[in-house]
Design an enzyme around this catalytic site. Structure first.
Site, mmCIF file in Angstrom:
data_model
loop_
_atom_site.group_PDB
_atom_site.id
_atom_site.type_symbol
_atom_site.label_atom_id
_atom_site.label_comp_id
_atom_site.label_asym_id
_atom_site.label_seq_id
_atom_site.Cartn_x
_atom_site.Cartn_y
_atom_site.Cartn_z
ATOM 1 N N LYS A 192 0.888 -1.172 0.000
ATOM 2 C CA LYS A 192 0.000 0.000 0.000
ATOM 3 C C LYS A 192 0.924 1.220 0.000
ATOM 4 C CE LYS A 192 -4.145 1.800 0.339
ATOM 5 N NZ LYS A 192 -5.099 1.772 -0.779
ATOM 6 N N ASP A 248 -2.574 -12.316 5.137
ATOM 7 C CA ASP A 248 -3.593 -12.994 5.932
ATOM 8 C C ASP A 248 -4.961 -12.841 5.254
ATOM 9 O OD1 ASP A 248 -4.888 -14.197 8.010
ATOM 10 O OD2 ASP A 248 -4.580 -12.591 9.465
#
Ligand SMILES: NC(=O)c1ccc[n+]([C@@H]2O[C@H](COP(=O)([O-])OP(=O)(O)OC[C@H]3O[C@@H](n4cnc5c(N)ncnc54)[C@H](O)[C@@H]3O)[C@@H](O)[C@H]2O)c1
Length: 361
Positions: A192, A248
């Site tokens: 990000k 995850d």
């Protein structure tokens, strides 16, 4: 005859049921190829809390270090669901990963033609999907400090810290690039970087690592766009490398493509030896599934495919790993299905599915 020491940690819920199928398959591998697998069993999770008051004994960690690999079923027990409780079954996994330096989580996502109907996505979108997510496992926001909550002037407040160091990023990048060099030679680094400093460091080190692997193509994709591509165009990926939290979330999303959590294997690896193998912990990605535990309805395929990963990545037995993977593919192609992926039948029991794979070794 080669002998291997394998620590079995069946855990809670459906963990013991699926682990028993993996052991059955390994017995067949040993009959066919002449290896000896020596098993030691260790209670972990809820069963260990019940017996010893802790999810993982120190002695278990010592024994794990003396083994060649760990086969881990699943942990989790509704009796210990209180998030404020001091002992929780999931602590077993975190202690094993941390204590054994298992920093790389590998999750292959593959769709076989015979189970394409089990996917909730359109067959033409998922056909040919074959990628692996390499998730950093021991750093990032799950481990960064400070991590706490307090009462501020504005009411309750909390903080988590996303933290990465250069060596942590470098070592996971090398794992990804080495895997890509044995596959289709394409790495997608997910971050990000438009918002986070840790992601800008991640991206910088991805570029530096790529310079050492001139035959590998590197692309950067923002995590939000990646979440979209995984369901919209999963065939575009070969190797995805990403941080602990992004990995995850993305791997659970990717699991949906295969139609059931019960189909998906995983491996946790640390530093590898020169020959590319190393100590590892192998587990299906699902949890203890208390809703179906003890009913013989669990799909053991994720556990059996995790066992194939163990044969390949820890024991250096690639031919044996391929044999197990082919036996799974054959069983599925012959229509053997547990209830979670069966379309028009009640499905096989966990034991019948284990037998179906073992008999095709
Ligand atoms: N690595 C682990 O050990 C691990 C991972 C995830 C969750 N957990 C724990 O497991 C417990 C249950 O969590 P959950 O319900 O969110 O996730 P879960 O993966 O156990 O189950 C989610 C759903 O998928 C189904 N399912 C899971 N595995 C299956 C299989 N092999 N075959 C057929 N169906 C299967 C379950 O029946 C359930 O409906 C919790 O205590 C959680 O903390 C442990």
């Amino acid at each position: 005859m080669t002998a291997f020491n394998i620590m079995l940690a069946p855990g809670d819920g459906i963990g013991p049921e699926v682990t028993a199928q993996a052991v059955k398959v390994l017995h067949k591998v040993s009959d066919r190829f002449g290896h000896r697998f020596q098993f030691t069993e260790e209670p972990v999770g809820g069963v260990a809390i019940e017996r010893y008051g802790t999810a993982l004994r120190e002695e278990a960690l010592r024994r794990a270090k003396g083994s060649d690999a760990i086969l881990f079923g699943a942990v989790g027990d509704p009796r210990y669901d209180d998030p404020t409780g001091t002992v929780r079954p999931e602590q077993a996994l975190l202690k094993l990963r941390g204590g054994l330096g298992l920093f790389a989580n590998l999750r292959p996502v593959r769709i076989s033609e015979s189970t394409i109907d089990a996917s909730p996505l359109k067959p033409e979108k998922v056909a040919g999907t074959d990628f692996i997510v390499i998730r950093e496992l021991t750093g990032g926001i799950y481990f960064g400090r400070p991590q706490r909550r307090w009462l501020s002037e504005d009411g309750r407040a909390a903080v988590d810290t996303m933290h990465y160091t250069e060596p942590e990023v470098q070592r996971i990048m090398h794992v990804a690039f080495r895997f890509a060099s044995q596959r289709r030679k394409r790495v997608t680094s997910v971050d990000k970087a438009n918002v986070l400093d840790t992601s800008r460091l991640w991206r910088e080190i991805a570029e530096e690592t790529a310079a050492q692997y001139p035959d590998i193509t590197l692309e950067h994709v923002l995590v939000d766009a990646c979440a979209m591509h995984i369901v919209n165009q999963p065939t575009r990926f070969d190797v995805i490398v990403t941080t602990n939290m992004f990995g995850d979330i993305l791997t659970d999303e990717a699991a949906v493509i295969a139609g059931s959590l019960g189909m998906m294997p995983s491996a946790c690896l640390g530093d590898l030896r020169e020959d590319g193998t190393g100590f590892g912990l192998y587990e299906p990605i699902h949890g203890s599934a208390p809703d179906i535990a003890g009913q013989g309805r669990a799909n053991p395929v994720g556990m059996i495919l995790s066992t194939a990963m163990m044969l390949r990545h820890s024991l250096g037995l690639s031919r044996e790993a391929e044999t197990v993977e082919s036996a799974v593919a054959l069983a599925l192609a012959d229509g053997c299905r547990t209830a979670d992926i069966a379309t028009d039948t009640q499905g096989l029991t966990t034991w019948q599915m284990g037998d179906a794979v073992a008999s095709r070794i």
